[in-house]
Scaffold this motif. Sequence first.
Motif, PDB file in Angstrom:
ATOM      1  N   ARG A   1       0.824  -1.215   0.000  1.00 33.61           N
ATOM      2  CA  ARG A   1       0.000   0.000   0.000  1.00 33.61           C
ATOM      3  C   ARG A   1       0.855   1.261   0.000  1.00 33.61           C
ATOM      4  O   ARG A   1       0.576   2.221  -0.740  1.00 33.61           O
ATOM      5  CB  ARG A   1      -0.926  -0.008   1.214  1.00 33.61           C
ATOM      6  N   LEU A   2       1.886   1.287   0.809  1.00 32.23           N
ATOM      7  CA  LEU A   2       2.752   2.462   0.870  1.00 32.23           C
ATOM      8  C   LEU A   2       3.426   2.724  -0.476  1.00 32.23           C
ATOM      9  O   LEU A   2       3.621   3.880  -0.868  1.00 32.23           O
ATOM     10  CB  LEU A   2       3.804   2.284   1.962  1.00 32.23           C
ATOM     11  N   ALA A   3       3.771   1.660  -1.179  1.00 28.26           N
ATOM     12  CA  ALA A   3       4.441   1.804  -2.472  1.00 28.26           C
ATOM     13  C   ALA A   3       3.533   2.441  -3.520  1.00 28.26           C
ATOM     14  O   ALA A   3       4.018   2.988  -4.522  1.00 28.26           O
ATOM     15  CB  ALA A   3       4.927   0.446  -2.966  1.00 28.26           C
ATOM     16  N   GLN A   4       2.225   2.399  -3.308  1.00 28.25           N
ATOM     17  CA  GLN A   4       1.289   2.994  -4.257  1.00 28.25           C
ATOM     18  C   GLN A   4       1.248   4.520  -4.154  1.00 28.25           C
ATOM     19  O   GLN A   4       0.691   5.186  -5.029  1.00 28.25           O
ATOM     20  CB  GLN A   4      -0.110   2.416  -4.043  1.00 28.25           C
ATOM     21  N   GLN A   5       1.817   5.059  -3.067  1.00 31.63           N
ATOM     22  CA  GLN A   5       1.928   6.505  -2.862  1.00 31.63           C
ATOM     23  C   GLN A   5       0.584   7.218  -3.014  1.00 31.63           C
ATOM     24  O   GLN A   5       0.464   8.244  -3.684  1.00 31.63           O
ATOM     25  CB  GLN A   5       2.967   7.104  -3.814  1.00 31.63           C
ATOM     26  N   LYS A   6      -0.408   6.659  -2.385  1.00 34.21           N
ATOM     27  CA  LYS A   6      -1.731   7.283  -2.387  1.00 34.21           C
ATOM     28  C   LYS A   6      -1.796   8.388  -1.328  1.00 34.21           C
ATOM     29  O   LYS A   6      -0.946   8.459  -0.436  1.00 34.21           O
ATOM     30  CB  LYS A   6      -2.812   6.224  -2.124  1.00 34.21           C
ATOM     31  N   ASP A   7      -2.819   9.219  -1.425  1.00 34.31           N
ATOM     32  CA  ASP A   7      -2.991  10.309  -0.458  1.00 34.31           C
ATOM     33  C   ASP A   7      -3.732   9.813   0.776  1.00 34.31           C
ATOM     34  O   ASP A   7      -4.699  10.434   1.249  1.00 34.31           O
ATOM     35  CB  ASP A   7      -3.745  11.475  -1.108  1.00 34.31           C
ATOM     36  N   ASP A   8      -3.296   8.691   1.311  1.00 29.83           N
ATOM     37  CA  ASP A   8      -3.934   8.114   2.498  1.00 29.83           C
ATOM     38  C   ASP A   8      -3.484   8.858   3.750  1.00 29.83           C
ATOM     39  O   ASP A   8      -2.370   9.395   3.824  1.00 29.83           O
ATOM     40  CB  ASP A   8      -3.555   6.642   2.647  1.00 29.83           C
ATOM     41  N   THR A   9      -4.340   8.821   4.765  1.00 30.31           N
ATOM     42  CA  THR A   9      -3.967   9.388   6.065  1.00 30.31           C
ATOM     43  C   THR A   9      -4.163   8.397   7.212  1.00 30.31           C
ATOM     44  O   THR A   9      -3.607   8.601   8.294  1.00 30.31           O
ATOM     45  CB  THR A   9      -4.780  10.654   6.367  1.00 30.31           C
ATOM     46  N   ASN A  10      -4.939   7.330   6.986  1.00 35.47           N
ATOM     47  CA  ASN A  10      -5.211   6.377   8.063  1.00 35.47           C
ATOM     48  C   ASN A  10      -5.283   4.951   7.528  1.00 35.47           C
ATOM     49  O   ASN A  10      -5.910   4.700   6.492  1.00 35.47           O
ATOM     50  CB  ASN A  10      -6.542   6.698   8.760  1.00 35.47           C
ATOM     51  N   TYR A  11      -4.657   4.017   8.258  1.00 34.76           N
ATOM     52  CA  TYR A  11      -4.746   2.588   7.963  1.00 34.76           C
ATOM     53  C   TYR A  11      -5.202   1.844   9.215  1.00 34.76           C
ATOM     54  O   TYR A  11      -4.929   2.276  10.348  1.00 34.76           O
ATOM     55  CB  TYR A  11      -3.389   2.014   7.542  1.00 34.76           C
ATOM     56  N   TRP A  12      -5.852   0.719   8.985  1.00 30.01           N
ATOM     57  CA  TRP A  12      -6.178  -0.196  10.076  1.00 30.01           C
ATOM     58  C   TRP A  12      -5.619  -1.555   9.698  1.00 30.01           C
ATOM     59  O   TRP A  12      -5.929  -2.093   8.631  1.00 30.01           O
ATOM     60  CB  TRP A  12      -7.698  -0.273  10.275  1.00 30.01           C
TER      61      TRP A  12
END
Length: 344
Positions: free
Chosen positions: A311-322
């Motif tokens: 997921r991190l490698a996709q470089q999305k504009d995420d702010t929260n993971y579970w």
Amino acid sequence: MFLESIASAFPPSSFTQAECYEFSAASRSVQELQTRSQTLLQRILLGDSGIQKRHFSTKNPADIFSASAQDLNEYFEKEAPRVSSEALTKALKSAGVSAVEIDALIICTCTGYLCPGLTSYVAEELGMQDGVFLQDLVGLGCGAAIPMMRAAQGFLAANPGTKVATVAVELCSAALFVSDDPGVLISLCLFGDGASAAVWSDEPGEDKWEVGHFETLHLPQEREKIRFVNGGGKLQNKLHRTVPKLAAEAVEVLWERRRGEPDCVLSHTGGRDVIEALEAKMSWELSETRRVLSDYGNCSSPCVLFALEDRLAQQKDDTNYWLTSFGAGFAAHSCEMWRSLSSE
């Protein structure tokens, strides 16, 4: 606790499920099984298991079927430090941290036992300082990565300004066991080898991911549903057909304890049936988890971290993971990650 880097490593030898069927069917151990057991192996390995390939730390996985307990111990002692060191070397390089700067090394595994533990071998291989704190977590099964992260958080809280390296590593090939037990045979068709390493600190920074809000659900009354047992001195996986339902119900309990609303859920793989049970129960789409299963099979404890790295490698504009992991015990675990946004 803040993530500085994460990296994975896998043995160079990989096999498609069809290739796994070929070497399994040609082995004497499988040929001596009951006809229905051989049929089950064929159905899983040549069917839609959700797995494209698996990696093993040997070029001849079928040899493991007839290996002695002593042979398996020596195999684990040789190969587990190797893949662990490879993953951690990548993580250290990515973080811009040298091995001598690491103050604590924590490694989790359930597919082999060493005394001193894997940390001793990896610390020596990478040239860590002789005062590095070493902690081996053994026996937590597929769910171990998140408790390992929680242990790292505890070390950082007690020792501000330090850096911690973690490694989740499994040589599932050291636990390939053949018998007519359906759970054993299903395990034979799912598991692979691999390691995930990470570097952690207590130093905040823009765009860094922080981890916390750890939760655990322990159901010892369900212990016999999924665990390792001793099979003539070898590890033999005990796997009940109700595990997918059990995992989904346990994860649902942890989900209700969450504090934030994640952009993405990252889960341990388990297997196709486990992923489908989670998605059906929780109305999720576990894309990263499915991709990990497809590319590597179930590698036990590192899998949830493989999904995180994906997921991190996709470089999305995420702010929260579970994140959630589960397995032997029966135990399920979760944690949350949130990102410090860059200032505009």
